[in-house]
Design a protein around this motif. Sequence first.
Motif, PDB file in Angstrom:
ATOM      1  N   ALA A  30       0.771  -1.222  -0.099  1.00  0.00           N
ATOM      2  CA  ALA A  30       0.058  -0.165   0.085  1.00  0.00           C
ATOM      3  C   ALA A  30       0.663   1.262   0.114  1.00  0.00           C
ATOM      4  CB  ALA A  30      -1.111   0.077   1.274  1.00  0.00           C
ATOM      5  N   LEU A  31       1.812   1.358   0.923  1.00  0.00           N
ATOM      6  CA  LEU A  31       2.649   2.535   1.044  1.00  0.00           C
ATOM      7  C   LEU A  31       3.367   2.382  -0.500  1.00  0.00           C
ATOM      8  CD1 LEU A  31       4.337   1.646   4.333  1.00  0.00           C
ATOM      9  CD2 LEU A  31       3.145   3.742   3.850  1.00  0.00           C
ATOM     10  N   ALA A  32       4.029   1.538  -1.120  1.00  0.00           N
ATOM     11  CA  ALA A  32       4.626   1.684  -2.472  1.00  0.00           C
ATOM     12  C   ALA A  32       3.494   2.282  -3.308  1.00  0.00           C
ATOM     13  CB  ALA A  32       5.145   0.188  -2.915  1.00  0.00           C
ATOM     14  N   GLU A  33       2.454   1.642  -3.477  1.00  0.00           N
ATOM     15  CA  GLU A  33       1.216   1.940  -4.556  1.00  0.00           C
ATOM     16  C   GLU A  33       0.971   3.444  -4.403  1.00  0.00           C
ATOM     17  OE1 GLU A  33      -1.751  -0.473  -5.436  1.00  0.00           O
ATOM     18  OE2 GLU A  33      -0.736  -2.278  -5.558  1.00  0.00           O
ATOM     19  N   GLY A  34       0.900   4.021  -3.068  1.00  0.00           N
ATOM     20  CA  GLY A  34       0.605   5.430  -2.676  1.00  0.00           C
ATOM     21  C   GLY A  34       1.821   6.271  -2.979  1.00  0.00           C
ATOM     22  N   GLY A  35       2.992   5.826  -2.889  1.00  0.00           N
ATOM     23  CA  GLY A  35       3.935   6.783  -3.067  1.00  0.00           C
ATOM     24  C   GLY A  35       4.680   7.484  -1.668  1.00  0.00           C
ATOM     25  N   TRP A  36       4.300   6.456  -0.678  1.00  0.00           N
ATOM     26  CA  TRP A  36       4.510   7.174   0.532  1.00  0.00           C
ATOM     27  C   TRP A  36       5.713   6.241   1.269  1.00  0.00           C
ATOM     28  CZ3 TRP A  36       1.779  11.148   1.610  1.00  0.00           C
ATOM     29  CH2 TRP A  36       0.621  11.275   1.317  1.00  0.00           C
ATOM     30  N   GLU A  37       6.257   6.760   2.203  1.00  0.00           N
ATOM     31  CA  GLU A  37       7.332   6.138   3.108  1.00  0.00           C
ATOM     32  C   GLU A  37       6.548   5.887   4.383  1.00  0.00           C
ATOM     33  OE1 GLU A  37      10.298   5.092   2.467  1.00  0.00           O
ATOM     34  OE2 GLU A  37      10.188   5.928   0.307  1.00  0.00           O
ATOM     35  N   GLY A  48      -6.306   0.983   2.813  1.00  0.00           N
ATOM     36  CA  GLY A  48      -6.587   1.684   1.490  1.00  0.00           C
ATOM     37  C   GLY A  48      -6.660   2.943   1.180  1.00  0.00           C
ATOM     38  N   LYS A  49      -6.580   3.746   2.701  1.00  0.00           N
ATOM     39  CA  LYS A  49      -6.411   5.178   2.456  1.00  0.00           C
ATOM     40  C   LYS A  49      -5.107   5.680   1.930  1.00  0.00           C
ATOM     41  CE  LYS A  49      -9.633   6.510   6.069  1.00  0.00           C
ATOM     42  NZ  LYS A  49     -10.339   7.664   7.150  1.00  0.00           N
ATOM     43  N   LEU A  50      -4.034   4.750   2.099  1.00  0.00           N
ATOM     44  CA  LEU A  50      -2.685   4.836   1.529  1.00  0.00           C
ATOM     45  C   LEU A  50      -2.636   4.974   0.127  1.00  0.00           C
ATOM     46  CD1 LEU A  50      -0.685   2.628   4.327  1.00  0.00           C
ATOM     47  CD2 LEU A  50      -1.207   5.230   4.194  1.00  0.00           C
ATOM     48  N   GLY A  86       1.939  20.146  -0.488  1.00  0.00           N
ATOM     49  CA  GLY A  86       1.605  20.137   1.130  1.00  0.00           C
ATOM     50  C   GLY A  86      -0.035  19.961   1.648  1.00  0.00           C
ATOM     51  N   VAL A  87      -0.748  19.765   0.500  1.00  0.00           N
ATOM     52  CA  VAL A  87      -2.179  19.491   1.126  1.00  0.00           C
ATOM     53  C   VAL A  87      -2.726  18.039   0.796  1.00  0.00           C
ATOM     54  CG1 VAL A  87      -4.556  20.324   0.281  1.00  0.00           C
ATOM     55  CG2 VAL A  87      -2.460  21.964   0.354  1.00  0.00           C
ATOM     56  N   PHE A  88      -3.273  17.468   1.576  1.00  0.00           N
ATOM     57  CA  PHE A  88      -3.771  16.154   1.368  1.00  0.00           C
ATOM     58  C   PHE A  88      -5.168  16.109   0.709  1.00  0.00           C
ATOM     59  CE2 PHE A  88      -0.787  15.764   4.917  1.00  0.00           C
ATOM     60  CZ  PHE A  88       0.037  14.751   4.479  1.00  0.00           C
ATOM     61  N   GLN A  89      -5.309  15.411  -0.323  1.00  0.00           N
ATOM     62  CA  GLN A  89      -6.638  15.308  -0.885  1.00  0.00           C
ATOM     63  C   GLN A  89      -6.792  13.773  -1.655  1.00  0.00           C
ATOM     64  OE1 GLN A  89      -5.420  18.100  -4.148  1.00  0.00           O
ATOM     65  NE2 GLN A  89      -4.867  16.598  -5.359  1.00  0.00           N
ATOM     66  N   LYS A  90      -7.707  13.798  -2.312  1.00  0.00           N
ATOM     67  CA  LYS A  90      -8.194  12.604  -2.849  1.00  0.00           C
ATOM     68  C   LYS A  90      -7.428  12.138  -3.963  1.00  0.00           C
ATOM     69  CE  LYS A  90     -11.897  10.562  -0.843  1.00  0.00           C
ATOM     70  NZ  LYS A  90     -12.648   9.571  -0.676  1.00  0.00           N
ATOM     71  N   SER A  91      -6.659  11.092  -4.299  1.00  0.00           N
ATOM     72  CA  SER A  91      -5.901  10.788  -5.354  1.00  0.00           C
ATOM     73  C   SER A  91      -6.756  10.365  -6.341  1.00  0.00           C
ATOM     74  CB  SER A  91      -4.977   9.379  -4.797  1.00  0.00           C
ATOM     75  OG  SER A  91      -5.829   8.332  -4.628  1.00  0.00           O
ATOM     76  N   ARG A  92      -6.316   9.966  -7.528  1.00  0.00           N
ATOM     77  CA  ARG A  92      -7.142   9.590  -8.860  1.00  0.00           C
ATOM     78  C   ARG A  92      -7.755   8.273  -8.399  1.00  0.00           C
ATOM     79  NH1 ARG A  92      -4.918   6.444 -13.892  1.00  0.00           N
ATOM     80  NH2 ARG A  92      -6.773   6.711 -15.175  1.00  0.00           N
ATOM     81  N   SER A  93      -6.950   7.414  -7.737  1.00  0.00           N
ATOM     82  CA  SER A  93      -7.388   6.054  -7.118  1.00  0.00           C
ATOM     83  C   SER A  93      -8.568   6.344  -6.270  1.00  0.00           C
ATOM     84  CB  SER A  93      -6.464   5.205  -6.745  1.00  0.00           C
ATOM     85  OG  SER A  93      -7.148   3.929  -6.021  1.00  0.00           O
ATOM     86  N   GLY A  94      -8.362   7.232  -5.529  1.00  0.00           N
ATOM     87  CA  GLY A  94      -9.436   7.528  -4.188  1.00  0.00           C
ATOM     88  C   GLY A  94     -10.754   7.987  -4.946  1.00  0.00           C
ATOM     89  N   LYS A  95     -10.750   8.749  -5.904  1.00  0.00           N
ATOM     90  CA  LYS A  95     -11.917   9.380  -6.494  1.00  0.00           C
ATOM     91  C   LYS A  95     -12.663   8.089  -7.131  1.00  0.00           C
ATOM     92  CE  LYS A  95      -9.858  13.993  -7.262  1.00  0.00           C
ATOM     93  NZ  LYS A  95      -9.232  14.765  -8.141  1.00  0.00           N
ATOM     94  N   SER A 131     -10.251  -0.654  -2.060  1.00  0.00           N
ATOM     95  CA  SER A 131      -8.746  -0.778  -2.417  1.00  0.00           C
ATOM     96  C   SER A 131      -8.036  -1.506  -1.099  1.00  0.00           C
ATOM     97  CB  SER A 131      -8.230   0.799  -2.535  1.00  0.00           C
ATOM     98  OG  SER A 131      -8.488   1.399  -1.421  1.00  0.00           O
ATOM     99  N   GLY A 132      -8.489  -1.450  -0.030  1.00  0.00           N
ATOM    100  CA  GLY A 132      -7.818  -2.079   1.132  1.00  0.00           C
ATOM    101  C   GLY A 132      -8.071  -3.561   0.836  1.00  0.00           C
ATOM    102  N   ALA A 133      -9.316  -3.962   0.633  1.00  0.00           N
ATOM    103  CA  ALA A 133      -9.768  -5.318   0.744  1.00  0.00           C
ATOM    104  C   ALA A 133      -8.889  -5.664  -0.336  1.00  0.00           C
ATOM    105  CB  ALA A 133     -11.098  -5.316   0.329  1.00  0.00           C
ATOM    106  N   ALA A 134      -8.792  -5.117  -1.394  1.00  0.00           N
ATOM    107  CA  ALA A 134      -7.824  -5.756  -2.685  1.00  0.00           C
ATOM    108  C   ALA A 134      -6.616  -5.872  -2.179  1.00  0.00           C
ATOM    109  CB  ALA A 134      -8.054  -4.749  -3.934  1.00  0.00           C
ATOM    110  N   LEU A 135      -5.960  -5.132  -1.727  1.00  0.00           N
ATOM    111  CA  LEU A 135      -4.543  -4.915  -1.142  1.00  0.00           C
ATOM    112  C   LEU A 135      -4.513  -6.213  -0.286  1.00  0.00           C
ATOM    113  CD1 LEU A 135      -3.953  -1.366  -0.387  1.00  0.00           C
ATOM    114  CD2 LEU A 135      -2.550  -2.633  -1.724  1.00  0.00           C
ATOM    115  N   ALA A 136      -5.380  -6.572   0.789  1.00  0.00           N
ATOM    116  CA  ALA A 136      -5.067  -7.635   1.769  1.00  0.00           C
ATOM    117  C   ALA A 136      -5.432  -8.881   0.888  1.00  0.00           C
ATOM    118  CB  ALA A 136      -6.140  -7.401   2.741  1.00  0.00           C
ATOM    119  N   TYR A 137      -6.339  -8.945  -0.116  1.00  0.00           N
ATOM    120  CA  TYR A 137      -6.174 -10.025  -1.005  1.00  0.00           C
ATOM    121  C   TYR A 137      -5.173 -10.468  -1.555  1.00  0.00           C
ATOM    122  CZ  TYR A 137      -8.565 -13.362  -4.012  1.00  0.00           C
ATOM    123  OH  TYR A 137      -8.760 -14.633  -4.845  1.00  0.00           O
TER     124      TYR A 137
END
Length: 175
Positions: free
Chosen positions: A31-38, A100-102, A110-119, A126-132
């Motif tokens: 999830a971190l990798a797909e979201g581009g986070w550390e 899935g929020k990741l 510097g502003v947090f917003q919905k990503s393309r995936s989140g929209k 998305s969280g269920a898909a990641l866990a599966y």
Amino acid sequence: MTDELQRLLPEVGWIEDRALREGVLATYTRALAEGGWEPEDMVRIPFTLLKASGVSYVEHVRAVTRIARAACDTFQDVFGGRVPLNRDVLLAGALLHDVGKLVEVEEVGGVFQKSRSGKALRHPFSGAALAYAAGLPPEVVHIIAVHSKEGDPYPRSSEGAVVHHADFITFDAIP
């Protein structure tokens, strides 16, 4: 990355089943990798975009997990085995309920917003898909899928009900 995740989410260590614990960590890694986070970004990401509470993603996940564990312990103390809860499944589901929020959230300027995936998909999907994809058992995937309003028309497992209410305790109580 696993060490950093365990430092940020020490509750992962409460899961006794090694394969399940590793599946939780693998789900976070993906999830971190797909979201581009550390991993340390989870301390900055807000737990919700719906209110400016100052509560981070990692604080929320830890609170939900601790509330769920307390409920599990209470059920065991009061009901014994008459209301069985699978503790490891409950903990894994609590730790991953918002994973899935990741991928649902991004930071732009510097502003947090919905990503393309989140929209396109809310975090329970998305969280269920990641866990599966990480090979977690359907009982854990179920908790992630039904923890939010999307799960309202469907029966929740006992563990799913506990995580659902633990999640809304924190959401409703935090101004």
